[in-house]
Scaffold this motif. Sequence first.
Motif, PDB file in Angstrom:
ATOM      1  N   PRO A  86       0.786  -1.244  -0.044  1.00  0.00           N
ATOM      2  CA  PRO A  86      -0.042  -0.018  -0.050  1.00  0.00           C
ATOM      3  C   PRO A  86       0.878   1.232   0.047  1.00  0.00           C
ATOM      4  CG  PRO A  86      -0.069  -0.884   2.332  1.00  0.00           C
ATOM      5  CD  PRO A  86       0.512  -1.915   1.351  1.00  0.00           C
ATOM      6  N   ALA A  87       0.233   2.206  -0.548  1.00  0.00           N
ATOM      7  CA  ALA A  87       0.871   3.585  -0.801  1.00  0.00           C
ATOM      8  C   ALA A  87       0.233   4.414   0.043  1.00  0.00           C
ATOM      9  CB  ALA A  87       1.033   3.956  -2.187  1.00  0.00           C
ATOM     10  N   PHE A  88       0.968   5.422   0.642  1.00  0.00           N
ATOM     11  CA  PHE A  88       0.294   6.704   1.605  1.00  0.00           C
ATOM     12  C   PHE A  88       1.040   7.877   1.165  1.00  0.00           C
ATOM     13  CE2 PHE A  88       0.298   2.436   4.092  1.00  0.00           C
ATOM     14  CZ  PHE A  88      -0.837   2.497   4.350  1.00  0.00           C
ATOM     15  N   TYR A  89       0.439   8.921   1.675  1.00  0.00           N
ATOM     16  CA  TYR A  89       0.941  10.360   1.735  1.00  0.00           C
ATOM     17  C   TYR A  89       1.558  10.292   2.852  1.00  0.00           C
ATOM     18  CZ  TYR A  89      -1.735  11.438  -2.657  1.00  0.00           C
ATOM     19  OH  TYR A  89      -2.165  11.287  -3.707  1.00  0.00           O
ATOM     20  N   GLU A  90       3.008  10.237   2.900  1.00  0.00           N
ATOM     21  CA  GLU A  90       3.470  10.040   4.231  1.00  0.00           C
ATOM     22  C   GLU A  90       3.687  11.160   5.219  1.00  0.00           C
ATOM     23  OE1 GLU A  90       7.191   7.575   4.187  1.00  0.00           O
ATOM     24  OE2 GLU A  90       5.808   5.797   3.661  1.00  0.00           O
ATOM     25  N   TRP A  91       3.428  12.449   4.636  1.00  0.00           N
ATOM     26  CA  TRP A  91       3.334  13.550   4.969  1.00  0.00           C
ATOM     27  C   TRP A  91       2.156  13.819   6.029  1.00  0.00           C
ATOM     28  CZ3 TRP A  91      -0.465  16.590   3.315  1.00  0.00           C
ATOM     29  CH2 TRP A  91      -0.780  16.424   1.970  1.00  0.00           C
ATOM     30  N   MET A  92       1.189  13.035   5.747  1.00  0.00           N
ATOM     31  CA  MET A  92      -0.248  13.060   6.669  1.00  0.00           C
ATOM     32  C   MET A  92       0.029  12.469   7.725  1.00  0.00           C
ATOM     33  SD  MET A  92      -3.194  12.513   3.550  1.00  0.00           S
ATOM     34  CE  MET A  92      -3.523  13.825   2.445  1.00  0.00           C
ATOM     35  N   GLU A  96      -5.639  12.286   8.818  1.00  0.00           N
ATOM     36  CA  GLU A  96      -5.839  13.114   7.744  1.00  0.00           C
ATOM     37  C   GLU A  96      -5.992  12.107   6.401  1.00  0.00           C
ATOM     38  OE1 GLU A  96      -2.988  16.903   9.255  1.00  0.00           O
ATOM     39  OE2 GLU A  96      -2.122  15.316   8.176  1.00  0.00           O
ATOM     40  N   PHE A  97      -5.132  11.168   6.538  1.00  0.00           N
ATOM     41  CA  PHE A  97      -5.228  10.030   5.574  1.00  0.00           C
ATOM     42  C   PHE A  97      -6.736   9.403   5.259  1.00  0.00           C
ATOM     43  CE2 PHE A  97      -4.369   6.219   3.302  1.00  0.00           C
ATOM     44  CZ  PHE A  97      -4.090   6.670   1.986  1.00  0.00           C
ATOM     45  N   MET A  98      -7.027   9.046   6.403  1.00  0.00           N
ATOM     46  CA  MET A  98      -8.453   8.567   6.665  1.00  0.00           C
ATOM     47  C   MET A  98      -9.278   9.703   5.933  1.00  0.00           C
ATOM     48  SD  MET A  98      -8.400   5.337   7.568  1.00  0.00           S
ATOM     49  CE  MET A  98      -9.987   5.004   8.428  1.00  0.00           C
ATOM     50  N   ARG A  99      -9.740  10.904   6.335  1.00  0.00           N
ATOM     51  CA  ARG A  99     -10.418  11.792   5.955  1.00  0.00           C
ATOM     52  C   ARG A  99     -10.305  11.901   4.438  1.00  0.00           C
ATOM     53  NH1 ARG A  99      -9.402  13.844  11.348  1.00  0.00           N
ATOM     54  NH2 ARG A  99      -7.948  15.207  10.561  1.00  0.00           N
ATOM     55  N   THR A 130       1.555  10.897  15.089  1.00  0.00           N
ATOM     56  CA  THR A 130       2.686  10.614  14.193  1.00  0.00           C
ATOM     57  C   THR A 130       2.488  10.857  12.912  1.00  0.00           C
ATOM     58  OG1 THR A 130       3.697   9.270  15.915  1.00  0.00           O
ATOM     59  CG2 THR A 130       4.905   9.276  13.766  1.00  0.00           C
ATOM     60  N   ARG A 131       3.186  11.396  12.138  1.00  0.00           N
ATOM     61  CA  ARG A 131       3.071  11.273  10.539  1.00  0.00           C
ATOM     62  C   ARG A 131       3.151  10.011   9.951  1.00  0.00           C
ATOM     63  NH1 ARG A 131       1.931  16.354   8.967  1.00  0.00           N
ATOM     64  NH2 ARG A 131       2.806  17.866  10.130  1.00  0.00           N
TER      65      ARG A 131
END
Length: 308
Positions: A86-92, A96-99, A130-131
């Motif tokens: 899986p890929a994420f926006y790691e600065w979130m 924030e990512f869930m929303r 934590t981000r």
Amino acid sequence: MSAALELVGLTKEFGGKRALDAVDLSVADGSIFGFLGPNGAGKTTALRIVTGLARPTSGTVRVLGQDVATAGNAVRAQLGFLPDVPAFYEWMTGPEFMRFVGGLFGLEHRILYQRTAMLLDIAGLAGVTTRIGGYSRGMKQRLGIAQALINAPRLLLLDEPTSALDPIGRKDVLDMLDALRGRATIFFSSHILGDVERVCDTVAILNHGRVLTQSSMHELKERHSGHRIVLEVTDGADVLAAAITAQPWAASVSRGGHGAIEVLVADQDAAQRELPALVAAQHAGLVRLEAVEPGLEDVFVELVGEVA
């Protein structure tokens, strides 16, 4: 029981080679279904077709009663998917990512915040500020499952969710799947036998693009693995093993260390009745006598020939 996912004659060819060969599969609604096979068996290819990320060469996929080839967004909105990496926006942050993901589904603000809080709690990530770039691999996998559930899917598709995790990370993910039992149909693709055996109630084994078997975990073990009895004596193990070998209910007999004998039996009841008498006849002291339930590894070795 109705099927949440059906594959009928599913075939996929790459350059003349068949990655999937006429696969038939039925996943009961509400089950935790283990899709088991060694690396390269075709599991990820099947999942890519189910999610619409790839097209089959032939065959049909029905998700929640709808043909994937013609299904609209209303059906896709009822799916949750976690890819193998899986890929994420790691600065979130996790919330924030869930929303962000929930916003892509057009969830109403109040519902989105409620689901975010509930799912992060289930994932063991409530209160984590934590981000994502600072998350462990296990934390990222649990966040990945949480985001796959943000739209309250009826069918959750997981591609190798525990691979490359350390034992603690694997336990966290498996505990999370246990907590989701009954809330959605879970299609759990993996090559890790122990993980599938722990959480899945139904399993299919895939090898070289073909389904070798599909049934409930209990039926699979009963059908494909014989009964085993392990006994241990204080002395005379070699003579006792020879006496057991001569019995009609003994399919095979093997010796272990420290007076241990393992017997694969064709008639478990007869073996349990007669073994104590055989031990007594040899004047051997009985330390242990127990029936050993066959495991998924036994079935896998029998069908595939090697442990993933």
